[in-house]
Structures are given as structure tokens and as C-alpha cells.
Design a protein around this motif. Structure first.
Motif, PDB file in Angstrom:
ATOM      1  N   ALA A 117       0.741  -1.190  -0.166  1.00 17.67           N
ATOM      2  CA  ALA A 117       0.034  -0.029   0.171  1.00 17.67           C
ATOM      3  C   ALA A 117       0.846   1.307  -0.076  1.00 17.67           C
ATOM      4  O   ALA A 117       0.514   2.157  -0.836  1.00 17.67           O
ATOM      5  CB  ALA A 117      -1.036  -0.040   1.323  1.00 17.67           C
ATOM      6  N   ALA A 118       1.916   1.293   0.833  1.00 19.10           N
ATOM      7  CA  ALA A 118       2.938   2.434   0.899  1.00 19.10           C
ATOM      8  C   ALA A 118       3.472   2.622  -0.532  1.00 19.10           C
ATOM      9  O   ALA A 118       3.696   3.753  -0.843  1.00 19.10           O
ATOM     10  CB  ALA A 118       3.980   2.214   1.825  1.00 19.10           C
ATOM     11  N   GLU A 119       3.792   1.629  -1.097  1.00 16.19           N
ATOM     12  CA  GLU A 119       4.541   1.599  -2.354  1.00 16.19           C
ATOM     13  C   GLU A 119       3.448   2.366  -3.664  1.00 16.19           C
ATOM     14  O   GLU A 119       3.935   2.934  -4.474  1.00 16.19           O
ATOM     15  CB  GLU A 119       5.072   0.386  -2.951  1.00 16.19           C
ATOM     16  N   ALA A 120       2.118   2.051  -3.069  1.00 14.90           N
ATOM     17  CA  ALA A 120       1.208   2.410  -4.168  1.00 14.90           C
ATOM     18  C   ALA A 120       0.527   3.764  -3.886  1.00 14.90           C
ATOM     19  O   ALA A 120      -0.105   4.261  -4.608  1.00 14.90           O
ATOM     20  CB  ALA A 120       0.193   1.199  -4.395  1.00 14.90           C
ATOM     21  N   GLY A 121       1.234   4.388  -2.702  1.00 18.11           N
ATOM     22  CA  GLY A 121       0.571   5.553  -2.251  1.00 18.11           C
ATOM     23  C   GLY A 121      -0.862   5.461  -1.573  1.00 18.11           C
ATOM     24  O   GLY A 121      -1.510   6.483  -1.727  1.00 18.11           O
ATOM     25  N   ALA A 122      -1.152   4.244  -1.268  1.00 17.59           N
ATOM     26  CA  ALA A 122      -2.711   4.025  -0.775  1.00 17.59           C
ATOM     27  C   ALA A 122      -2.551   4.088   0.839  1.00 17.59           C
ATOM     28  O   ALA A 122      -1.824   3.921   1.399  1.00 17.59           O
ATOM     29  CB  ALA A 122      -2.871   2.524  -1.318  1.00 17.59           C
ATOM     30  N   LEU A 123      -3.686   4.500   1.129  1.00 24.13           N
ATOM     31  CA  LEU A 123      -4.157   4.406   2.725  1.00 24.13           C
ATOM     32  C   LEU A 123      -4.263   2.871   2.993  1.00 24.13           C
ATOM     33  O   LEU A 123      -4.972   2.203   2.501  1.00 24.13           O
ATOM     34  CB  LEU A 123      -5.460   5.053   2.873  1.00 24.13           C
ATOM     35  N   MET A 124      -3.653   2.500   4.248  1.00 28.69           N
ATOM     36  CA  MET A 124      -3.731   1.279   4.685  1.00 28.69           C
ATOM     37  C   MET A 124      -4.651   1.311   6.064  1.00 28.69           C
ATOM     38  O   MET A 124      -4.375   1.917   6.843  1.00 28.69           O
ATOM     39  CB  MET A 124      -2.680   0.606   5.141  1.00 28.69           C
ATOM     40  N   ALA A 128       3.838   1.543   6.936  1.00 24.85           N
ATOM     41  CA  ALA A 128       2.766   2.249   6.406  1.00 24.85           C
ATOM     42  C   ALA A 128       3.136   4.081   6.475  1.00 24.85           C
ATOM     43  O   ALA A 128       2.424   4.566   6.151  1.00 24.85           O
ATOM     44  CB  ALA A 128       1.500   1.871   6.692  1.00 24.85           C
ATOM     45  N   GLY A 129       3.913   4.040   7.681  1.00 25.30           N
ATOM     46  CA  GLY A 129       4.068   5.554   8.041  1.00 25.30           C
ATOM     47  C   GLY A 129       2.723   6.261   8.539  1.00 25.30           C
ATOM     48  O   GLY A 129       2.072   5.376   9.225  1.00 25.30           O
ATOM     49  N   GLY A 130       2.442   7.200   8.095  1.00 23.61           N
ATOM     50  CA  GLY A 130       1.248   8.156   8.681  1.00 23.61           C
ATOM     51  C   GLY A 130       0.110   7.619   7.957  1.00 23.61           C
ATOM     52  O   GLY A 130      -1.134   8.121   8.277  1.00 23.61           O
ATOM     53  N   ARG A 131       0.370   6.964   6.842  1.00 20.49           N
ATOM     54  CA  ARG A 131      -0.629   6.778   5.977  1.00 20.49           C
ATOM     55  C   ARG A 131      -1.518   5.200   6.223  1.00 20.49           C
ATOM     56  O   ARG A 131      -1.495   4.306   5.452  1.00 20.49           O
ATOM     57  CB  ARG A 131      -0.273   6.671   4.466  1.00 20.49           C
ATOM     58  N   HIS A 132      -1.913   5.344   7.673  1.00 27.05           N
ATOM     59  CA  HIS A 132      -2.683   3.958   7.980  1.00 27.05           C
ATOM     60  C   HIS A 132      -3.621   4.368   9.084  1.00 27.05           C
ATOM     61  O   HIS A 132      -3.655   5.305   9.813  1.00 27.05           O
ATOM     62  CB  HIS A 132      -1.596   2.988   8.440  1.00 27.05           C
ATOM     63  N   LEU A 133      -4.679   3.594   9.306  1.00 27.22           N
ATOM     64  CA  LEU A 133      -5.544   3.542  10.238  1.00 27.22           C
ATOM     65  C   LEU A 133      -5.917   2.084  10.859  1.00 27.22           C
ATOM     66  O   LEU A 133      -5.853   0.988  10.133  1.00 27.22           O
ATOM     67  CB  LEU A 133      -6.743   3.964   9.937  1.00 27.22           C
ATOM     68  N   ALA A 188      -4.827  12.448  10.071  1.00 24.47           N
ATOM     69  CA  ALA A 188      -5.624  11.746  10.756  1.00 24.47           C
ATOM     70  C   ALA A 188      -5.409  10.389  11.015  1.00 24.47           C
ATOM     71  O   ALA A 188      -6.166   9.571  11.744  1.00 24.47           O
ATOM     72  CB  ALA A 188      -7.203  11.845  10.342  1.00 24.47           C
ATOM     73  N   GLY A 189      -4.146   9.842  10.309  1.00 23.06           N
ATOM     74  CA  GLY A 189      -3.688   8.496  10.616  1.00 23.06           C
ATOM     75  C   GLY A 189      -3.313   8.156  11.943  1.00 23.06           C
ATOM     76  O   GLY A 189      -3.112   8.961  12.582  1.00 23.06           O
TER      77      GLY A 189
END
Length: 307
Positions: free
Chosen positions: A96-103, A147-152, A214-215
């Protein structure tokens, strides 16, 4: 708009997420029997297949509602539990991180040891008692690491749904078969509907798309608390109110401690989750647990009453 990839679509939570995520865009819903050559890989034991699916679809979000949930069986199937609950979420998060997607990932109160009586906050130190809890904690850690900050990550507890089996339905079945029941009274938590979790998840994803900050990790459960014993009593009382014609044989419901019902996996006694962070971040009010259980029972009992 890019699609939303949903794993675990055939489960109770996954079924509700198909509904709640639909307004956000095209939902590609996969389950464990989906093969890569068809729509994509939904089998969390196929790590290469998961990775390739995310890379090929390049979704806006990856929502992982799939999990190994056989708590007692996990004590013997340790490797499988850690693959599904630990390694697979990490692979999905990396892709997801590689695709720029939210996890988006779901965890559990079982990451805590259940000590004390205070509700667990997100900052509390995890200390799982079981293989299941350990595997779910591993999944959380892997998601955060890549995932860094791009996750919930949503930790929840005592999940039920109108679709499929649940504690309330089991209690009602036993109450029609037996005149005496024993139910554990020293495990405390909040029964939480899969529909509530799905609706909150969709709201949070919408917010995270607009405000990436908000992640993070959030506790998500209905308001209030109860024991399994009091939960069962509520189910019986509500069922008698909604369906006076329902033949409940049970007359004696006896509370027992966890030690009176030994299981291979240890359960946390305190499953209270503090939802302050979730409510403040996303501007939400969560319903009392009785509301959702009553609505679920009304739906289930109405269905069973039809000819």
C-alpha cells in the motif's frame, strides 16, 4: 477515482464494509478463495499474491478485514495465526505504501493483558496473553513500521453482527434447549456491532483522504460496559419483550468466574477500550452497546419469526 481494495469480504465485518465503503468509490471485495488469476488474491496465506494484487490494482485504500480469529485453535496453529494476523498485514501495508494507498487494519483488545479496571487507551502498553493476541499485535507493529502516517488501525472488541453467528444468537439457542445456563461474569467489555465499526471506518477513511494527519491507532467500541453474564441477561429480557411467543426454556442463569470455564487460550478480564481519541479526532458520538444489540436482535428475531 482509484478503487478501494477490501480483504475479508465474506466475514461479518467485511460484509458490512462492502455497504459502508460503497459511497467512497468502486470497492473491489476479495475473500480467501479469490485467486490472483481472477479478480485478485484474497488469501492472507499467499503473501506474494497479496503483494501482486495491490501492485496491480493500485487502490486508493487497502482495507484489511480478514483475520485468523480461532482464539483457542491458535494455541496449536501458531505459525498460521502469525502468518495471517502478523505477516500478511505487513505485506499489505508495504505494498500500500509503495502504491501511495491508505492502509486500514483492524485489531483487538486481546493485545492487552486485561489487568485492572480502567479503560485501555491507545498509549497503554500491550501485553497479550494468547497466541491470537500476540499475532494481532505483530500485525499492528508491522503496519506501523512500513505504512508511516498513511494508515488507520482500529482496535475493537466483542464484535457481533446480524449476519452469521454471535454470542447473542448462541445464548438464545441454548436458552431454548436448556433450563439452566452458566455464563462468565468477570470479563468486562462492550459488545460492538460490525455495522457500527464499518460506518465509523468509512467516515474515518473519508477524513483521512482529506486530512492525511488523521492516521494512526484508534480504539473503536460501543459506549458503556457489561459482562458476558449481564449481556446474556439483556439478550433474554429483550428477546422476551420483542417476541413474547418465543419459547425460552431457561429459568436459571448462573454467573461464574473465568476460572470456572477453562480454555486453551487465556482471555483478558478487562476489555474496556477508551474511545476518547477516536471521538475527538473524527467528531463522533458512539451509541450505547444496548442500542446495537437490541437492533440486531429485532432483525434476527423478526427473520426467524417469518414462515
Amino acid at each position: 477515482m482509484k478503487p478501494i481494495l477490501l480483504l475479508g469480504s465474506s466475514g461479518q465485518l467485511g460484509w458490512e464494509l462492502q455497504r459502508s465503503l460503497a459511497p467512497l468509490g468502486d470497492v473491489i471485495a476479495l475473500h480467501r478463495n479469490d485467486a490472483l488469476a481472477e479478480r485478485g488474491c484474497g488469501n492472507l496465506t499467499d503473501l506474494d499474491g497479496l503483494r501482486e494484487t495491490v501492485r496491480r490494482l493500485r487502490p486508493a485504500a487497502v482495507v484489511n478485514a480478514a483475520a485468523y480469529t480461532a482464539v483457542d485453535k491458535a494455541e496449536q496453529e501458531t505459525a498460521l495465526a502469525h502468518t495471517v494476523n502478523g505477516a500478511a498485514p505487513g505485506v499489505l501495508a508495504q505494498a500500500a505504501a509503495e502504491a501511495g494507498a491508505l492502509m486500514v487494519h483492524f485489531s483487538t483488545d486481546y493485545v492487552f493483558d486485561g489487568s485492572g479496571e480502567a479503560p485501555w487507551t491507545e498509549a497503554a502498553m500491550p501485553a497479550p496473553l494468547s497466541v491470537y493476541g500476540q499475532s494481532k499485535l505483530e500485525g499492528e507493529q508491522r503496519v506501523r513500521a512500513v505504512a508511516g502516517g498513511r494508515h488507520l488501525i482500529f482496535r475493537t472488541s466483542w464484535i457481533y453482527a446480524a449476519r452469521g453467528g454471535n454470542f447473542a444468537k448462541t445464548m438464545l439457542r441454548l436458552a431454548q434447549e436448556q433450563d439452566r445456563l452458566t455464563v462468565i461474569n468477570d470479563q468486562i467489555g462492550a459488545p460492538t456491532g460490525a455495522d457500527l465499526i464499518a460506518d465509523v471506518t468509512a467516515h474515518a477513511i473519508r477524513q483521512a483522504f482529506a486530512h492525511p494527519g488523521a492516521g494512526g491507532t484508534y480504539h473503536l467500541a460501543a459506549q458503556g460496559e457489561t459482562s458476558w453474564f449481564a449481556y446474556a441477561r439483556f439478550v433474554f429480557d429483550t428477546a422476551r419483550e420483542l417476541r413474547p411467543d418465543l419459547a425460552l426454556k431457561v429459568r436459571d442463569v448462573t454467573p461464574i468466574p473465568t476460572t470456572g470455564y477453562p480454555t486453551p487460550a487465556r482471555r483478558p478480564l478487562n476489555s474496556r477500550l477508551d474511545t476518547t481519541h477516536l471521538r475527538q479526532t473524527f467528531g463522533l458520538e458512539l451509541p450505547q452497546w444496548q442500542q446495537g444489540v437490541r437492533r440486531m436482535l429485532a432483525e434476527s428475531l423478526t427473520t426467524t419469526a417469518q414462515p
